[in-house]
Write a protein that holds these residues in place. Structure first.
Motif, PDB file in Angstrom:
ATOM      1  N   LEU A 250       0.835  -1.192   0.000  1.00 34.32           N
ATOM      2  CA  LEU A 250       0.000   0.000   0.000  1.00 34.32           C
ATOM      3  C   LEU A 250       0.872   1.245   0.000  1.00 34.32           C
ATOM      4  N   SER A 251       0.245   2.379  -0.251  1.00 32.62           N
ATOM      5  CA  SER A 251       0.960   3.657  -0.229  1.00 32.62           C
ATOM      6  C   SER A 251       1.530   3.930   1.164  1.00 32.62           C
ATOM      7  N   PRO A 252       2.782   4.399   1.248  1.00 38.95           N
ATOM      8  CA  PRO A 252       3.360   4.719   2.573  1.00 38.95           C
ATOM      9  C   PRO A 252       2.527   5.745   3.339  1.00 38.95           C
ATOM     10  N   LEU A 253       1.991   6.730   2.623  1.00 42.19           N
ATOM     11  CA  LEU A 253       1.153   7.731   3.285  1.00 42.19           C
ATOM     12  C   LEU A 253      -0.100   7.088   3.864  1.00 42.19           C
ATOM     13  N   LEU A 254      -0.675   6.140   3.135  1.00 39.37           N
ATOM     14  CA  LEU A 254      -1.872   5.457   3.610  1.00 39.37           C
ATOM     15  C   LEU A 254      -1.562   4.567   4.806  1.00 39.37           C
ATOM     16  N   ILE A 255      -0.420   3.911   4.793  1.00 41.67           N
ATOM     17  CA  ILE A 255      -0.037   3.058   5.921  1.00 41.67           C
ATOM     18  C   ILE A 255       0.146   3.904   7.185  1.00 41.67           C
ATOM     19  N   ASP A 256       0.763   5.075   7.014  1.00 41.26           N
ATOM     20  CA  ASP A 256       0.915   5.966   8.165  1.00 41.26           C
ATOM     21  C   ASP A 256      -0.438   6.403   8.700  1.00 41.26           C
ATOM     22  N   ARG A 257      -1.373   6.653   7.789  1.00 41.34           N
ATOM     23  CA  ARG A 257      -2.702   7.077   8.214  1.00 41.34           C
ATOM     24  C   ARG A 257      -3.437   5.951   8.939  1.00 41.34           C
ATOM     25  N   LEU A 258      -3.251   4.734   8.482  1.00 38.94           N
ATOM     26  CA  LEU A 258      -3.870   3.580   9.141  1.00 38.94           C
ATOM     27  C   LEU A 258      -3.357   3.439  10.571  1.00 38.94           C
ATOM     28  N   GLN A 259      -2.076   3.675  10.759  1.00 41.22           N
ATOM     29  CA  GLN A 259      -1.516   3.591  12.107  1.00 41.22           C
ATOM     30  C   GLN A 259      -2.073   4.691  13.001  1.00 41.22           C
ATOM     31  N   GLU A 260      -2.317   5.864  12.426  1.00 40.80           N
ATOM     32  CA  GLU A 260      -2.854   6.973  13.213  1.00 40.80           C
ATOM     33  C   GLU A 260      -4.263   6.674  13.723  1.00 40.80           C
ATOM     34  N   VAL A 261      -5.050   5.972  12.903  1.00 36.84           N
ATOM     35  CA  VAL A 261      -6.433   5.673  13.316  1.00 36.84           C
ATOM     36  C   VAL A 261      -6.523   4.344  14.049  1.00 36.84           C
ATOM     37  N   GLY A 262      -5.392   3.699  14.299  1.00 42.44           N
ATOM     38  CA  GLY A 262      -5.380   2.485  15.109  1.00 42.44           C
ATOM     39  C   GLY A 262      -5.616   1.199  14.350  1.00 42.44           C
ATOM     40  N   LEU A 263      -5.412   1.192  13.034  1.00 40.31           N
ATOM     41  CA  LEU A 263      -5.560  -0.032  12.230  1.00 40.31           C
ATOM     42  C   LEU A 263      -4.176  -0.542  11.847  1.00 40.31           C
ATOM     43  N   THR A 264      -3.827  -1.706  12.344  1.00 36.62           N
ATOM     44  CA  THR A 264      -2.484  -2.241  12.093  1.00 36.62           C
ATOM     45  C   THR A 264      -2.499  -3.627  11.461  1.00 36.62           C
ATOM     46  N   VAL A 265      -3.489  -4.448  11.820  1.00 37.56           N
ATOM     47  CA  VAL A 265      -3.509  -5.839  11.352  1.00 37.56           C
ATOM     48  C   VAL A 265      -4.654  -6.032  10.350  1.00 37.56           C
ATOM     49  N   PRO A 266      -4.369  -6.461   9.115  1.00 38.03           N
ATOM     50  CA  PRO A 266      -5.436  -6.692   8.130  1.00 38.03           C
ATOM     51  C   PRO A 266      -6.196  -7.975   8.412  1.00 38.03           C
ATOM     52  N   THR A 267      -7.464  -8.007   8.019  1.00 39.23           N
ATOM     53  CA  THR A 267      -8.255  -9.231   8.144  1.00 39.23           C
ATOM     54  C   THR A 267      -7.940 -10.176   6.996  1.00 39.23           C
ATOM     55  N   ASP A 268      -8.468 -11.381   7.065  1.00 38.16           N
ATOM     56  CA  ASP A 268      -8.177 -12.385   6.039  1.00 38.16           C
ATOM     57  C   ASP A 268      -8.643 -11.944   4.653  1.00 38.16           C
ATOM     58  N   VAL A 269      -9.840 -11.384   4.580  1.00 33.19           N
ATOM     59  CA  VAL A 269     -10.346 -10.974   3.271  1.00 33.19           C
ATOM     60  C   VAL A 269      -9.569  -9.777   2.733  1.00 33.19           C
ATOM     61  N   GLN A 270      -9.064  -8.918   3.610  1.00 30.14           N
ATOM     62  CA  GLN A 270      -8.237  -7.797   3.173  1.00 30.14           C
ATOM     63  C   GLN A 270      -6.899  -8.280   2.633  1.00 30.14           C
ATOM     64  N   CYS A 271      -6.348  -9.302   3.250  1.00 27.96           N
ATOM     65  CA  CYS A 271      -5.076  -9.864   2.764  1.00 27.96           C
ATOM     66  C   CYS A 271      -5.222 -10.451   1.364  1.00 27.96           C
ATOM     67  N   ALA A 272      -6.390 -10.980   1.061  1.00 25.87           N
ATOM     68  CA  ALA A 272      -6.614 -11.564  -0.259  1.00 25.87           C
ATOM     69  C   ALA A 272      -7.020 -10.519  -1.289  1.00 25.87           C
ATOM     70  N   ALA A 273      -7.843  -9.554  -0.887  1.00 24.57           N
ATOM     71  CA  ALA A 273      -8.415  -8.608  -1.852  1.00 24.57           C
ATOM     72  C   ALA A 273      -7.456  -7.500  -2.244  1.00 24.57           C
ATOM     73  N   ILE A 274      -6.696  -6.965  -1.302  1.00 26.36           N
ATOM     74  CA  ILE A 274      -5.862  -5.794  -1.594  1.00 26.36           C
ATOM     75  C   ILE A 274      -4.833  -6.069  -2.693  1.00 26.36           C
TER      76      ILE A 274
END
Length: 572
Positions: free
Chosen positions: A130-154
């Motif tokens: 994913l985009s580094p900027l997006l990953i940083d934003r995910l960490q800011e909102v407290g999302l760190t671990v993807p779910t199973d369907v996210q691991c397959a779909a992204i």
């Protein structure tokens, strides 16, 4: 004697020559049309039957015929099959034939292999490219671990593939398609100034949802990721709001993402104030609902305009022209009936079915086709289709119960159920809007904070009720099928069916309001004695255990099978 035998052999060979000569001529012509397989099969059968009748093997070699050149034969072996001459006759081997779809699109097989190796067990979002900027934003909102369907779909969506995402309700399907899209468009995209230097600002993603609640929920997810400074880059176009203000917001804010309901998107598109021809992504959330008859005309316009460059030919609703190389089509649903498969094949290009920890071509799954000519056949086919998808849409951490009571005691049973399970956030479902207010009145009379939610309420009233419920100001939300899809209250720990759902699909979507993102939850169906058989039917279709229970002295008591039968008869 020898003369007679010789004449007989010559007659046999002459007859075989005439049959095989026609066969070879047809094969030569049909091979150019890429349908050699069928002609070869039928002609081979004719030669084999002749050989059996004359008690002798008859092959092309025995007749003195060979292929014109070896290169043509090797090419034929690669695309159609391998022809071998054996003692019992001419045998056509098709075991090495490639799928037709892999021949229609260059590199499709290669892409499939790459997707098979996707990191389905990713533990952090940074492993999903994913985009580094997006990953940083995910960490800011407290999302760190993807779910199973996210691991397959992204990773699959990131490879520019059209997909159908299927996973149980509450498994994170919204982020599964939002994250790869935000990695490509908007302020959080991957830095690639050359690609975006000459690009004019405009709408690059359209997300369609069947209800206002789901549409607004998606908007909130996008706004949370974009942040306060850029949240104007997503615009909601949902019914129930002033269309003129929405048109003004489109002109003023110049959003890159539009989220809305089919009717409002089609309405503003028809006025010429919604420009989506250059759109890169089209997302159809809860696509099985979008395929209903009520949305047909609106979806016709959306499919024909989103991602269509000027000068390209408009498409039909389900025709082959619906395929657009300019856009990437993403469909999302907890269940995938035949209608979804048919739409995906028509609207997308070689779509893939994405499930938790698996990605496969959509054509590889078997979905029963509905039959409408015979009533009994239609019933059987529909039941098979329901069974196929509903079980996969249930959150795995749920526990299912049912209790039998009389109609006038249902609200009291709901109260005892809530106290016995110590549920803090409860959604109670009914089938009819008129009865909701009466249930809320009885609950409040017993000291339980409750409110109703249905489509007849105004936008402000619905938003206010949902906000209170999510904030914990209400303990029970009494609603109908309106909230069975799209209502995301992560704290909901109990779903109660005060009236039984009409089928397994509706049961699954109701149940999915609890136990979201792996949390524990309970589903309790309250029914009268004549309805008990419906629960048993749902249990068989869903493949889950729905245990009979009763609420005594503030506790949930599981009844045994023989006690269950006795209780049902007693109440009857």
């Amino acid at each position: 004697m020898e003369l007679v035998i010789g004449q007989t052999q010559r007659s046999v060979l002459a007859y075989a020559y005439s049959r095989s000569h026609g066969f070879l001529r047809d094969c030569h012509m049909l091979r150019k049309l890429s349908v050699f397989r069928l002609a070869a099969f039928h002609s081979t059968a004719g030669l084999n039957n002749l050989a059996d009748r004359r008690n002798g093997p008859l092959t092309l070699s025995s007749l003195g015929f060979k292929f014109e050149d070896d290169s043509r034969e090797s090419a034929k072996k690669e695309t159609v099959g391998e022809i071998q001459s054996v003692k019992s006759g001419l045998k056509l081997s098709l075991t090495k034939a490639k799928p037709v779809k892999s021949l229609l699109k260059d590199g499709s097989m290669k892409k499939a292999v790459e997707i098979d190796g996707a990191p389905f067990a990713s533990k952090i979002f940074s492993e999903l490219d994913l985009s580094p900027l997006l990953i940083d934003r995910l960490q800011e909102v407290g999302l760190t671990v993807p779910t199973d369907v996210q691991c397959a779909a992204i990773p699959t969506i990131s490879q520019n593939r059209d997909v159908v995402i299927q996973s149980y309700t509450g498994s994170g399907k919204t982020l599964a398609y939002l994250l790869p899209i935000l990695s490509e468009i908007g302020p959080l995209r991957k830095s690639n100034e050359e690609d975006h230097a000459d690009k004019k600002p405009g709408i690059e993603a359209v997300i369609v949802a069947p209800s206002r609640e789901l549409g607004m929920q998606i908007v909130r997810e996008v706004e949370k990721l974009l942040g306060p400074a850029d949240k104007k880059l997503v615009q909601q176009l949902v019914g129930g709001a002033n269309p003129s203000r929405q048109e003004e917001a489109l002109k003023k804010n110049k959003p890159v993402i539009v989220v809305g309901t089919p009717g409002r998107i089609a309405e503003i598109s028809a006025t010429g104030k919604l420009h989506t021809h250059g759109c890169r992504f089209l997302v159809l959330d809860e696509v099985d609902q979008l395929l209903s008859f009520n949305f047909r005309e609106d979806m016709h316009r959306i499919i024909g305009h989103v991602g269509r460059r000027k000068g390209s030919q408009p498409s039909g609703m389900l025709g082959p022209l619906g395929r657009r190389s300019e856009r990437q089509t993403i469909m999302v649903s907890a269940t995938v009936p035949f209608s979804v498969v048919r739409a995906a094949r028509s609207w997308g290009q070689d779509p893939l079915l994405v499930r938790a920890k698996s990605v496969a071509p959509l054509d590889s799954i078997s979905v029963p086709r509905p039959v409408s000519f015979d009533h009994s056949s239609d019933t059987t086919s529909t039941a098979s289709s329901v069974t196929q998808g509903a079980a996969d849409s249930l959150p795995p951490a749920l526990k299912h119960y049912y209790c039998v009571t009389k109609g006038q005691h249902k609200v009291d049973t709901l109260r005892r159920c809530v106290h016995a399970l110590d549920a803090k956030s409860v959604i109670a479902f009914m089938n009819h809007t008129k009865q909701l207010k009466d249930v809320v009145f009885k609950l409040e009379a017993r000291g339980i904070k409750a409110a109703e939610l249905h489509g007849d309420l105004g936008k402000l009233a619905r938003s206010t009720t949902l906000k209170k419920f999510k904030n914990g100001e209400l303990r029970i939300l009494v609603t109908n099928e309106l909230s069975a899809r799209g209502l995301d209250v992560s704290e909901c720990d109990l779903v109660v069916n005060l009236e039984l759902p009409t089928d397994a699909i509706h049961y699954a979507h109701r149940a999915g309001r609890a136990g979201r993102l792996g949390r524990k939850g309970n589903v309790v169906s309250v029914c009268e004695q004549p309805e008990a058989f419906v629960v048993k039917k749902l249990q068989r279709q869903l493949g889950v255990s729905i245990q009979l229970c009763e609420f005594t002295e503030g506790k949930l008591i599981i009844c045994k099978e023989e006690e269950a039968e006795k209780a049902v008869k007693t109440l009857g």
